[in-house]
Design a protein around this motif. Structure first.
Motif, PDB file in Angstrom:
ATOM      1  N   LEU A   1       6.089  -6.932   1.810  1.00 10.12           N
ATOM      2  CA  LEU A   1       5.457  -7.087   3.117  1.00 10.12           C
ATOM      3  C   LEU A   1       4.836  -5.768   3.566  1.00 10.12           C
ATOM      4  O   LEU A   1       4.043  -5.746   4.505  1.00 10.12           O
ATOM      5  N   SER A   2       5.199  -4.692   2.892  1.00  9.88           N
ATOM      6  CA  SER A   2       4.573  -3.424   3.209  1.00  9.88           C
ATOM      7  C   SER A   2       3.606  -3.000   2.112  1.00  9.88           C
ATOM      8  O   SER A   2       3.193  -1.849   2.046  1.00  9.88           O
ATOM      9  N   HIS A   3       3.238  -3.940   1.235  1.00 11.39           N
ATOM     10  CA  HIS A   3       2.190  -3.675   0.246  1.00 11.39           C
ATOM     11  C   HIS A   3       0.830  -3.892   0.890  1.00 11.39           C
ATOM     12  O   HIS A   3       0.660  -4.774   1.741  1.00 11.39           O
ATOM     13  N   GLY A   4      -0.153  -3.126   0.414  1.00 12.13           N
ATOM     14  CA  GLY A   4      -1.518  -3.294   0.895  1.00 12.13           C
ATOM     15  C   GLY A   4      -2.021  -4.717   0.720  1.00 12.13           C
ATOM     16  O   GLY A   4      -2.774  -5.223   1.548  1.00 12.13           O
ATOM     17  N   SER A   5      -1.597  -5.370  -0.363  1.00 12.56           N
ATOM     18  CA  SER A   5      -2.085  -6.716  -0.639  1.00 12.56           C
ATOM     19  C   SER A   5      -1.841  -7.641   0.549  1.00 12.56           C
ATOM     20  O   SER A   5      -2.757  -8.280   1.064  1.00 12.56           O
ATOM     21  N   ILE A   6      -0.608  -7.731   0.982  1.00  7.32           N
ATOM     22  CA  ILE A   6      -0.258  -8.663   2.056  1.00  7.32           C
ATOM     23  C   ILE A   6      -0.689  -8.126   3.415  1.00  7.32           C
ATOM     24  O   ILE A   6      -1.175  -8.877   4.264  1.00  7.32           O
ATOM     25  N   LEU A   7      -0.549  -6.833   3.613  1.00 13.14           N
ATOM     26  CA  LEU A   7      -0.954  -6.263   4.904  1.00 13.14           C
ATOM     27  C   LEU A   7      -2.449  -6.447   5.136  1.00 13.14           C
ATOM     28  O   LEU A   7      -2.884  -6.693   6.263  1.00 13.14           O
ATOM     29  N   ALA A   8      -3.246  -6.325   4.089  1.00 15.03           N
ATOM     30  CA  ALA A   8      -4.692  -6.458   4.255  1.00 15.03           C
ATOM     31  C   ALA A   8      -5.097  -7.922   4.399  1.00 15.03           C
ATOM     32  O   ALA A   8      -6.046  -8.238   5.122  1.00 15.03           O
ATOM     33  N   THR A   9      -4.398  -8.802   3.717  1.00 15.95           N
ATOM     34  CA  THR A   9      -4.734 -10.227   3.828  1.00 15.95           C
ATOM     35  C   THR A   9      -4.342 -10.760   5.201  1.00 15.95           C
ATOM     36  O   THR A   9      -5.083 -11.528   5.804  1.00 15.95           O
ATOM     37  N   GLN A  10      -3.192 -10.363   5.658  1.00 15.08           N
ATOM     38  CA  GLN A  10      -2.736 -10.815   6.976  1.00 15.08           C
ATOM     39  C   GLN A  10      -3.224  -9.829   8.032  1.00 15.08           C
ATOM     40  O   GLN A  10      -2.444  -9.125   8.677  1.00 15.08           O
ATOM     41  N   ALA A  11      -4.527  -9.777   8.166  1.00 20.45           N
ATOM     42  CA  ALA A  11      -5.146  -8.806   9.086  1.00 20.45           C
ATOM     43  C   ALA A  11      -6.565  -9.264   9.335  1.00 20.45           C
ATOM     44  O   ALA A  11      -7.017 -10.274   8.802  1.00 20.45           O
ATOM     45  N   LYS A  12      -7.252  -8.506  10.173  1.00 20.00           N
ATOM     46  CA  LYS A  12      -8.649  -8.845  10.443  1.00 20.00           C
ATOM     47  C   LYS A  12      -9.566  -7.884   9.707  1.00 20.00           C
ATOM     48  O   LYS A  12      -9.120  -6.952   9.048  1.00 20.00           O
ATOM     49  N   VAL A  13     -10.852  -8.150   9.871  1.00 18.78           N
ATOM     50  CA  VAL A  13     -11.848  -7.342   9.185  1.00 18.78           C
ATOM     51  C   VAL A  13     -11.766  -5.870   9.590  1.00 18.78           C
ATOM     52  O   VAL A  13     -11.948  -4.964   8.779  1.00 18.78           O
ATOM     53  N   ASN A  14     -11.443  -5.635  10.866  1.00 26.63           N
ATOM     54  CA  ASN A  14     -11.524  -4.257  11.346  1.00 26.63           C
ATOM     55  C   ASN A  14     -10.224  -3.738  11.956  1.00 26.63           C
ATOM     56  O   ASN A  14     -10.212  -2.688  12.584  1.00 26.63           O
ATOM     57  N   GLN A  15      -9.141  -4.478  11.810  1.00 27.71           N
ATOM     58  CA  GLN A  15      -7.866  -4.016  12.344  1.00 27.71           C
ATOM     59  C   GLN A  15      -6.748  -4.835  11.730  1.00 27.71           C
ATOM     60  O   GLN A  15      -6.977  -5.830  11.063  1.00 27.71           O
ATOM     61  N   GLY A  16      -5.533  -4.372  12.002  1.00 26.86           N
ATOM     62  CA  GLY A  16      -4.376  -5.153  11.579  1.00 26.86           C
ATOM     63  C   GLY A  16      -4.242  -6.376  12.455  1.00 26.86           C
ATOM     64  O   GLY A  16      -5.097  -6.644  13.291  1.00 26.86           O
ATOM     65  N   SER A  17      -3.177  -7.125  12.264  1.00 25.07           N
ATOM     66  CA  SER A  17      -2.973  -8.291  13.120  1.00 25.07           C
ATOM     67  C   SER A  17      -1.509  -8.688  13.151  1.00 25.07           C
ATOM     68  O   SER A  17      -1.019  -9.321  12.218  1.00 25.07           O
ATOM     69  N   PRO A  18      -0.830  -8.320  14.231  1.00 24.33           N
ATOM     70  CA  PRO A  18       0.577  -8.730  14.328  1.00 24.33           C
ATOM     71  C   PRO A  18       0.735 -10.248  14.331  1.00 24.33           C
ATOM     72  O   PRO A  18       1.732 -10.766  13.855  1.00 24.33           O
ATOM     73  N   ILE A  19      -0.270 -10.951  14.814  1.00 22.42           N
ATOM     74  CA  ILE A  19      -0.167 -12.412  14.847  1.00 22.42           C
ATOM     75  C   ILE A  19      -0.188 -12.981  13.433  1.00 22.42           C
ATOM     76  O   ILE A  19       0.649 -13.800  13.057  1.00 22.42           O
ATOM     77  N   HIS A  20      -1.151 -12.536  12.633  1.00 21.39           N
ATOM     78  CA  HIS A  20      -1.219 -13.019  11.254  1.00 21.39           C
ATOM     79  C   HIS A  20       0.058 -12.697  10.506  1.00 21.39           C
ATOM     80  O   HIS A  20       0.604 -13.523   9.778  1.00 21.39           O
ATOM     81  N   ARG A  21       0.525 -11.458  10.677  1.00 25.15           N
ATOM     82  CA  ARG A  21       1.704 -11.035   9.917  1.00 25.15           C
ATOM     83  C   ARG A  21       2.947 -11.779  10.386  1.00 25.15           C
ATOM     84  O   ARG A  21       3.781 -12.174   9.588  1.00 25.15           O
TER      85      ARG A  21
END
Lengths: 536, 461
Positions: free
Chosen positions: A348-368
């Motif tokens: 869950l702290s890998h770039g793969s999942i963090l980047a997928t569960q995020a938006k184009v220009n920011q992270g996203s606590p909702i997605h995660r």
């Protein structure tokens, strides 16, 4: 060691009632004996997915041309591409089956049957239909099926030539429902509740498609014919053989890629003015980091799969070291390394999942947060409210993410759901929209405190490691893995009549130490695998 | 790559795909023959003398709702003034029916979240299936769309004689095939996939054109024999299996029968302006920055398929519900769906969403321009078609499905009285679909869920 444990525990499962029961004292019923009490939800015949079609054609004809790539994509339901009820054969797909079968038949190597002299052509045609047909339909053909195909071949021979006839016969086989679907007629009389046993060939197909996403190999066909698939032990023995094959590793990757949405990583688009250095190559490498780690836990260690959420081990190469801006190995090869436990833990702290569960220009606590809820806890989130009096709050770039989303907590229309998602996602605030670590956001120190609710491991936590520690010991998470494996392995959602199977799998999974290898082996010993409910 | 720019094929060459898949035969007109001199193949369709060109239906979809203030024209029924978003359509004024005030009332019933319902009800007008298929991004458990979609209903009625009963085109529709990415249904739980690959579409749709008639007849005979046999296997199997399996297999079997019927149809009478579209130098049709070009290619293919009378019903699905395209060519770095959830007071975002929808209007204008340039018996392809541009939502940020923005173009051969702005005060969108089916000779005054139907929309004809 794990295997022996699986074996004996499963056989004693239905009869171990508590601390005082002697496991193994009672005989586990044979498949036939177990029929009377067996329970399994209704299911429809499973059609080959694109991947299964490709693999099956590879094994049937030796053709590796990736023929199913022109098919419409498989319908995706409950995260997976193989849910039988969600499948539909549109006219476009039917047409694709036709055109692809023509090409495959034209390219197939039929030299074994074409060398016949004209007076032995009838024999060759017969051999062709029986041999190829048995492998294509994954069972011996009936006499009328043989005759019907011989008629097609005869027509082709009369209007053109013998070779044309054979190739038309192959086209017919490849469009047959008996090839495209795993038809299961079962055997014997149904139980009082309408459950029936499967034939040995049907069990063989269930095994091969479960472990290899493909048709049975010769050893499986032989086992079916020799009666070795008539017992639980015999089935397990084949399963153990098959799970040791490289094709099982491919199958498992297909499972977890869909489960964890890793199949979305390669397609990610990011605002590179905000996230310099992110590109499709990095995306692929990030996915490889996660998949290498997961494969390691499943195959090398055979550990509790929940460890993928907690482990400080990962695998990176030089390019990822440069991308993450963290210490790491040199060069192109992926090498094991340790994550800084103050910063990261698990996938869950890998770039793969963090980047997928995020938006184009920011992270996203909702997605995660939603990802953890749905994919790890199997919780179904209710839909956003349907009325139109909601005003979406504006984004204030001077506030932290947590503050910006405070409206979610304040407005009762929003809070119901967002209180279940956002607090999980806030635990990832130390990671930006591509998974890089950060201590501040807009100059403000990060607050990575989060909270889990409505789970068996409720309570506050801080950061990735805090959440990981909870996930590692959560029974809900472990049971959710069973549900995900059920959906993928059996090609359907769990039904009411599957409770026995689910219970058996949950108990077994926990007993063997939570490893996926053992879980998939256990999946061959359940009511859902060994029987079928006869639909009305 | 299967598609090869025309003019470089020779008579005996096959179009080969990545695995050596031979698809169809080349165009005679590439060898210097004009379309009018090339021998026609296939049987002539029934067309009554003096009946005129056939009527067509074309549906265009774009996602995430709109900004109604910038979409709705000001003024009255005939003296309206184009809004910012619809200004690109100004030159087609006389051929438009701008429809305001339709709500997807049917979404009041049945399972699904807002986007699921929006997409699944948009062309079906009825509840989604119950079921365990989709949980979704914050969704209830739902199945697929719960009934036939209007394009397929009309295709059933008018599509039996054309090579393709209908054609579904897609432009960068998500590679997840689920309730959010399917709008056309041949029946409950039977989604039809839009085809994203313009080159595959080209090969599939146009490869038989002016093909060698003898070779074509041979292929038909072979296919007929094989399909006959496969049909027989389905029939024998149906009688042995349970109800749900039978239903599932029956859908497959009917797709095969559909194929067989089409084989018999051949090509029919091809329109005078029929010619193979030129898709230019092949591009990566999945690359997001190529979206504008892909949109236009699919539109070109659809227009030519209609012109050649290879089908009379088509749809062009641009993206999908929750579509997340980053319209970088408009200067954007955020995705469409992302923008669509900002607040009403964010004027920068409102402008961005307006720009996106204006861009879609420009694409729609491109489509109409192409159709209007095809002359047919004194009218144009556009006149003989009704094109419907529709959305899964009315407003993006609260998922409202009221006031769904709809623009119709073309009169379907004089059936609709165009050139007007129509404001219906919150009528059910089922009524639009009733109007559409009536235009094609289906006299029912209900479509989809009957309780949401109040009859065809008044004043359209």
């Amino acid at each position: 060691m794990h295997i022996a444990l699986t074996f004996s525990l499963l056989l004693g499962l239905n009869y171990a009632c508590g601390a005082d029961a002697d496991i193994g004292e009672e005989e586990t019923p044979t498949i036939e004996e177990g029929l009377a009490d067996a329970n399994v939800a209704e299911a429809v015949f499973r059609r080959l997915t694109r991947m299964e079609y490709n693999n099956t054609i590879r094994d049937l004809l030796g053709d590796t041309s990736d023929p199913s790539s022109i098919f419409p994509i498989d319908e995706e339901t409950l995260s997976f591409d193989n849910n039988a009820r969600g499948q539909n054969v549109s006219p476009l797909l039917a047409e694709s089956y036709l055109t692809v079968s023509e090409t495959l038949a034209a390219n197939a190597d039929l030299s074994a049957y074409l060398g016949c002299s004209s007076d032995s052509q009838q024999t060759c045609a017969n051999d062709f239909v029986r041999d190829v047909g048995k492998r294509a339909y994954r069972r011996p053909l009936t006499e009328s099926e043989v005759q019907s195909l011989l008629d097609v071949i005869a027509w082709g021979e009369e209007s053109h030539d013998f070779e044309t006839g054979l190739r038309l016969g192959l086209q017919a086989m490849l469009q047959s429902p008996h090839f495209l679907y795993r038809i299961e007629e079962g055997q014997g009389a149904p139980s009082e509740s309408g459950v029936i046993m499967l034939t040995a060939y049907e069990i063989a197909s269930r095994l091969s498609y479960l472990f290899w996403n493909s048709m049975p190999d010769q050893a499986l066909f032989d086992a079916a014919e020799q009666g070795l698939l008539d017992t639980r032990e015999g089935i397990l023995a084949q399963a153990e053989r098959m799970i040791a094959d490289p094709r099982a590793k491919e199958m498992m990757a297909h499972f977890y890629r869909q489960w964890l949405h890793l199949d979305e990583v390669d397609r990610l688009q990011k605002d590179t003015s905000i996230f310099p250095g992110f590109n499709s190559n990095i995306a692929r490498l990030l996915r490889k980091e996660t998949e290498t780690l997961i494969d390691f836990v499943i195959w090398e260690q055979d550990h509790d799969i929940r460890e993928i959420f907690h482990t400080s081990r990962t695998f990176r190469n030089g390019a990822l070291r440069d991308f993450y801006l963290e210490a790491g190995p040199e060069g192109d090869e992926f090498l094991p390394m340790g994550l800084d436990p103050n910063q990261r833990a698990g996938i869950l702290s890998h770039g793969s999942i963090l980047a997928t569960q995020a938006k184009v220009n920011q992270g996203s606590p909702i997605h995660r947060g939603l990802f953890v809820r749905e994919q790890l806890f199997c919780h179904i989130m209710p839909p956003p409210p349907d009325e139109f009096s909601i005003v979406i709050p504006d984004l204030d770039p001077n506030l932290s993410t947590r503050e910006r989303f405070s409206k979610h907590r304040e407005d009762p229309a929003c809070a119901g759901c967002h209180q279940i998602m956002d607090p999980i996602g806030f635990g990832f605030e130390n990671f930006d929209g591509v998974g890089r670590y950060r201590d501040t956001e807009n100059g403000l120190p990060i607050d990575a405190s989060g909270e889990l609710t409505v789970t068996d491991v409720d309570g506050p936590f801080v950061g990735a490691l805090g959440l990981a520690e909870k996930l590692l010991v959560s029974e809900d998470v472990q049971n959710c893995v069973v549900a995900q494996a059920f959906r993928f392995g059996y090609g359907r959602g769990e039904g009411e009549d599957d409770q026995q199977t689910l219970e058996d799998l949950r108990i077994e999974f926990a007993a063997i130490g939570g490893g996926l290898r053992g879980l998939f082996l256990a999946m061959t010993q359940t009511d859902a695998f060994l029987y079928r409910r006869k639909s009305n | 790559m299967k598609y090869v720019k025309k003019k470089t094929l020779d008579r005996r060459s096959f179009l080969r795909g990545a695995g050596g898949v031979a698809v169809g035969l080349p165009f005679l007109n590439l060898m210097g023959c004009s379309n009018s001199s090339a021998p026609r193949t296939g049987s002539k369709k029934q067309r009554v003398e003096g009946e005129g060109p056939p009527k067509r239906l074309l549906i265009v979809f774009s996602p995430n709702g709109t900004i109604r203030d910038n979409w709705l024209p000001s003024g009255g029924e005939t003296d309206f003034e184009f809004s910012e978003i619809l200004t690109p359509l100004a030159s087609f004024r006389e051929k438009l029916l701008i429809i305001d005030g339709l709500d997807m009332k049917s979404t009041m019933v049945g399972p699904g979240d807002a986007h699921q319902k929006g997409m699944g009800h948009m062309l079906t007008g009825r509840a989604l299936q119950e079921g365990d298929l989709f949980t979704g991004g914050g969704g209830e458990l739902a199945g697929w769309g719960g009934g036939i979609s209007i394009d397929q209903r009309i295709a059933q009625h008018i599509g039996a004689g054309t090579k393709f009963r209908s054609l579904e085109f897609g432009a960068q529709v998500s590679s997840n095939a689920n309730i959010w990415s399917r709008m056309s249904y041949s029946g409950p739980g039977q989604p039809l996939p839009p085809s994203n690959n313009p080159y595959d579409n080209f090969n599939r749709i146009f490869s038989d054109l002016d093909a060698d008639p003898f070779a074509l007849a041979e292929i038909k005979a072979k296919r007929g024999t094989v399909l006959d046999h496969v049909n027989g296997e389905f029939e024998r199997l149906q009688s042995k299996v349970g109800a749900e399996d039978r239903e599932h297999l029956e859908r497959h079997a009917s797709s095969i029968r559909d194929l067989e019927t089409r084989l018999q149809n051949g090509l029919g009478e091809l329109g005078a302006q029929c010619e193979s579209p030129d898709l230019g130098t092949p591009i990566d049709y999945q690359q997001q920055t190529n979206y504008p070009e892909v949109v236009r290619m699919q539109m070109d293919l659809a227009v030519m398929a209609l012109t050649c009378d290879l089908t009379r019903v088509a749809s062009i699905q641009l993206s999908n519900a929750v579509g997340g395209h980053v319209h970088s060519w408009l200067g954007h770095s955020r995705g469409h769906h992302d923008f669509s959830h900002d607040g009403d007071s964010n004027s920068a975002t409102r402008q961005s969403i307006t720009d996106i929808n204006t861009w879609y209007a420009q694409q729609f204008a491109y489509l109409l321009g192409k159709m209007d340039s095809i002359s047919e018996d004194g009218s144009t392809l556009l006149d003989n078609t009704v094109v419907v541009w529709i959305n899964e939502l009315g407003k993006g940020n609260n998922h409202s499905r009221n006031n769904v923005p709809i623009v119709m173009a073309g009169s379907a051969g004089g059936y609709f009285r165009t050139g007007r702005l129509m404001k219906f005060g919150n009528k059910p969108h089922n009524d639009l679909m009733v109007s559409l089916q009536n235009a094609f000779g289906i006299t029912d005054d209900v479509f989809g869920e009957p309780i949401f139907c109040t009859g065809p929309l008044a004043g359209l004809t």
